[in-house]
Design a protein around this motif. Sequence first.
Motif, mmCIF file in Angstrom:
data_model
loop_
_atom_site.group_PDB
_atom_site.id
_atom_site.type_symbol
_atom_site.label_atom_id
_atom_site.label_comp_id
_atom_site.label_asym_id
_atom_site.label_seq_id
_atom_site.Cartn_x
_atom_site.Cartn_y
_atom_site.Cartn_z
ATOM 1 N N LYS A 92 0.586 -1.161 0.079
ATOM 2 C CA LYS A 92 -0.029 -0.106 0.070
ATOM 3 C C LYS A 92 0.812 1.238 -0.077
ATOM 4 O O LYS A 92 0.682 2.333 -0.618
ATOM 5 C CB LYS A 92 -0.728 0.030 1.226
ATOM 6 C CG LYS A 92 -2.098 1.115 1.202
ATOM 7 C CD LYS A 92 -2.576 0.915 2.337
ATOM 8 C CE LYS A 92 -3.843 2.128 2.555
ATOM 9 N NZ LYS A 92 -4.600 2.103 3.683
ATOM 10 N N GLN A 93 1.849 1.199 0.745
ATOM 11 C CA GLN A 93 2.831 2.461 0.942
ATOM 12 C C GLN A 93 3.431 2.693 -0.224
ATOM 13 O O GLN A 93 3.527 3.522 -1.003
ATOM 14 C CB GLN A 93 3.743 2.232 2.081
ATOM 15 C CG GLN A 93 3.252 2.285 3.471
ATOM 16 C CD GLN A 93 4.268 2.003 4.798
ATOM 17 O OE1 GLN A 93 5.459 1.719 4.264
ATOM 18 N NE2 GLN A 93 3.771 2.013 5.764
ATOM 19 N N ARG A 94 3.798 1.299 -0.961
ATOM 20 C CA ARG A 94 4.430 1.607 -2.317
ATOM 21 C C ARG A 94 3.562 2.015 -3.485
ATOM 22 O O ARG A 94 3.883 2.941 -4.269
ATOM 23 C CB ARG A 94 4.963 0.104 -2.607
ATOM 24 C CG ARG A 94 5.813 0.157 -3.946
ATOM 25 C CD ARG A 94 6.431 -1.287 -4.212
ATOM 26 N NE ARG A 94 6.818 -1.296 -5.574
ATOM 27 C CZ ARG A 94 7.430 -2.556 -6.279
ATOM 28 N NH1 ARG A 94 7.442 -3.698 -5.487
ATOM 29 N NH2 ARG A 94 8.118 -2.420 -7.243
ATOM 30 N N SER A 95 2.268 1.696 -3.363
ATOM 31 C CA SER A 95 1.418 2.129 -4.408
ATOM 32 C C SER A 95 1.142 3.576 -4.199
ATOM 33 O O SER A 95 1.124 4.569 -5.127
ATOM 34 C CB SER A 95 -0.101 1.277 -4.080
ATOM 35 O OG SER A 95 -0.960 1.971 -5.108
ATOM 36 N N GLU A 96 1.142 4.239 -2.849
ATOM 37 C CA GLU A 96 0.796 5.476 -2.633
ATOM 38 C C GLU A 96 1.961 6.275 -3.027
ATOM 39 O O GLU A 96 1.965 7.290 -3.427
ATOM 40 C CB GLU A 96 0.645 5.629 -1.130
ATOM 41 C CG GLU A 96 -0.803 5.039 -0.712
ATOM 42 C CD GLU A 96 -0.848 5.209 0.790
ATOM 43 O OE1 GLU A 96 0.073 5.565 1.565
ATOM 44 O OE2 GLU A 96 -1.989 4.866 1.419
ATOM 45 N N ALA A 97 3.272 5.744 -2.833
ATOM 46 C CA ALA A 97 4.381 6.249 -3.283
ATOM 47 C C ALA A 97 4.462 6.467 -4.729
ATOM 48 O O ALA A 97 4.922 7.585 -5.374
ATOM 49 C CB ALA A 97 5.777 5.709 -2.840
ATOM 50 N N ALA A 98 4.155 5.248 -5.716
ATOM 51 C CA ALA A 98 3.937 5.495 -6.965
ATOM 52 C C ALA A 98 3.003 6.546 -7.453
ATOM 53 O O ALA A 98 3.483 7.288 -8.552
ATOM 54 C CB ALA A 98 3.950 4.061 -7.362
ATOM 55 N N ALA A 99 1.891 6.607 -6.743
ATOM 56 C CA ALA A 99 0.769 7.632 -7.099
ATOM 57 C C ALA A 99 1.570 9.084 -7.031
ATOM 58 O O ALA A 99 1.475 9.928 -7.720
ATOM 59 C CB ALA A 99 -0.286 7.461 -6.588
ATOM 60 N N ALA A 100 2.130 9.257 -5.886
ATOM 61 C CA ALA A 100 2.706 10.431 -5.657
ATOM 62 C C ALA A 100 4.012 10.876 -6.551
ATOM 63 O O ALA A 100 4.043 12.102 -6.994
ATOM 64 C CB ALA A 100 3.184 10.480 -4.338
ATOM 65 N N ARG A 101 4.408 9.671 -6.947
ATOM 66 C CA ARG A 101 5.439 10.009 -7.756
ATOM 67 C C ARG A 101 5.271 10.363 -8.991
ATOM 68 O O ARG A 101 5.623 11.183 -9.904
ATOM 69 C CB ARG A 101 6.629 8.720 -7.795
ATOM 70 C CG ARG A 101 7.810 8.931 -8.904
ATOM 71 C CD ARG A 101 8.430 7.691 -9.010
ATOM 72 N NE ARG A 101 9.534 7.708 -9.903
ATOM 73 C CZ ARG A 101 10.455 6.896 -10.009
ATOM 74 N NH1 ARG A 101 10.654 5.802 -9.342
ATOM 75 N NH2 ARG A 101 11.442 6.949 -10.851
ATOM 76 N N GLU A 102 4.086 9.523 -9.639
ATOM 77 C CA GLU A 102 3.466 9.973 -10.925
ATOM 78 C C GLU A 102 2.867 11.351 -11.013
ATOM 79 O O GLU A 102 2.815 12.151 -12.025
ATOM 80 C CB GLU A 102 2.262 8.929 -11.053
ATOM 81 C CG GLU A 102 1.652 9.279 -12.447
ATOM 82 C CD GLU A 102 0.630 7.859 -12.607
ATOM 83 O OE1 GLU A 102 -0.230 8.014 -13.696
ATOM 84 O OE2 GLU A 102 0.371 7.024 -11.677
#
Length: 760
Positions: free
Chosen positions: A134-144
């Motif tokens: 979940k943290q990784r997904s949120e980080a990927a969305a934030a990075r995007e």
Amino acid sequence: MAMADSIPSPSPTPPRSAADLFSDPLDSHPLWFKPTAFLSRDFDSESYISELRTFVPFDALRSELQSHLSALNHELIDLINRDYNDFVNLSTKLVDVDSAIVRMRAPLVELREKIEGFRGSVEASLVSLRNGLKQRSEAAAAREVLELLLDTFHVVSKVEKLIKELPTVPSDWSTGDANNNMMEKASSINNGLSLQHAEVGTNLRETQSMILERIASEMNRLKFYIAHAKNLPFVENMEKRIQNASQLLDASLSHCFMDGLEHRDANAIYNCLRAYAAIDNTGNAEEIFRTAIVTPMIQKIIPHDQLGVVDGASTELESDYRLIKQSIQEDCKFLLDIASAENSGLHVFDFLANSILKEVLLSIQKAKPGSFSPGRPTEFLRNYKTSLDFLAHLEGYCPSRSAVTRFRSEAAYVEFMKQWNLGVYFSLRFQEIAGALDFALSSTSLVPVQNQSPDGGNLTLKQSLTLLDSLRSCWKEDVLILSCSDKFLRLSLQLLARYSNWLSSGLAARKKVDAGSNPGCEWAASAVPDDFIYIIHDIDLLAQEVRGDYLRHILQLLSSCSAEICDSVKDSILHGGNSLSDMIPQVISTIIEALAEKAAEELRQLKGITATYRMTNKPLPTRHSPYVSGILRPLKSLLDGERAAAYMNAEVKSKLISGAATEITGRYYELASELVNVARKTESSLQRIRQGAQRRAGASSEISDNNVSDPDKICMQLFLDIQEYGRNLASLGVEAADIPSYCSLWQCVAPQDRQNTIKF
């Protein structure tokens, strides 16, 4: 044990009785009862019973279950008896079972504890792993989102940098007055002045257009980023920079495009159009081309001021369209060729509709609004057809069928076609064509044609000639609009129906006593038999024309339609022509009726025969009466007249003679038979009176054979008359013996010895 003691050993199955041999087996069951269903793992007693109760009575089900239970008990007893020794020894083999159970329980409990501990560690690892994902997904969305914002910032910066790198960009464009400056540039082009013609050349203009195309592609990317980053504070803070960049791009692109149009720089124009296509702003390019190139061109051809119409301006458009076509070839074709180049990606532009046609429509509306007015049908039709020709000329610049379809679907094209009110035009033509026929048919008498026109088809009556002219007017080149051909076809059929109704109404009213009181039928009451010869001649010619050349002309005009439509048109026109031909027998019948009425006036002299021979001593007649020669005189006069000789064909003449002879002979027979019957009845009454008087006087009742009775004299006179009448019929080519009423008349008055032979 008790059961085992009572059955010490298994015994053989007892033999079945004779009754059992001829009855159902003991273990037989109905077809609906299946014991194997109880062995199923998902067997449910309630559902099983509920299913069977729908078609098996409850008592039968209960009885069958009890029978099955009894059979199972017997089977269980049989099994125990069969393995009885093993069953008894079973208790001796179960030694120290509890200790064995205790020994097996300890390792099982230990195994359960280990499994529970392992399960707990696995669940903890799974929770940790899910949190990490979940943290990784949120980080990927934030990075995007961050990359999107960075890309947006970089694109905005790149656009601003490229705008600064433009060779020439007026500084006042950044103030937001791009539209005003664009109009000023257009004005400078109109006056033949180039903004920087003296300072920059083709290379500078082409370089500027290439940079603008690149900026446009970046702006297209920027629009994509903004669409995916809505409502973000970072993007909202950059909104003003984006708007400024967009305005600068629009202003620079407008200037470069107008400059390229002025110098007809194909490369610069191509790059600018690609830039407009990239930012999806084709309307701006089409508007610039209209105001910069098309408007001055059309203004020279169709001049108008700000108030609109120029005094004394003509409403004709043909010469204007001819000049516009030449100007398009000279001033606009270069841009149309660029926009229609294959694989150029510029098919999104439609300069034909949104620039050229739009300006032409605006100019006509301002300078020549009367061109669209259907109040003058002839000029309206001429302008409409030349406009269609102009549209076809514009479609000639379309590179493909899809381009033509797109051109016709544009708002400017639709608006241009809306200006032509074809419904009002047809209404005016309808009143003009149908009104002329109505006026001609409203005459109280038949009007012969005085000066026959070459295309009149030798018609004799003004009413018929007007019908033919009206029918032809529907399909004249200066009247017909092919898109309204269905309406003109309906009008043609209505004209034929109107003429047929005029004839039938007049002929029907003529038979009535007050025929002259019917509006529109006065002509029939005053018409003489010779006038109906004109009608028969005209009906025949009109029917031939409608079914012949007229039909071929219509089918030729509609040759582009489908075969099904042409067949329907042909059937309707032929039906209209046949409706005219069907009127000929009615007209012939009317002539016959008129001739019969005139003959009846001569036949009234039959009454004089009775007065001549009643109570007189006149001898038997030896020659026919004078009235006989007058019976067929009206028919002979009609046939010998100039009209019959010129306008009556042999077929109609034969039908007229045959019908008139039959009708006149029928009336002759009615009057003669009545005369003879009255004479004979009167003679019979007188004879009885004489005989009564002679008996009272004692005289002999014998009558001399030499005396001839009055009825005999009358019959002899009528016999001589009908012989002369038969000779007169023969002179007309009619066999009197072929007429049934003549045969009846002969039988009525001929002597006894000549009853069976008609000879005169």
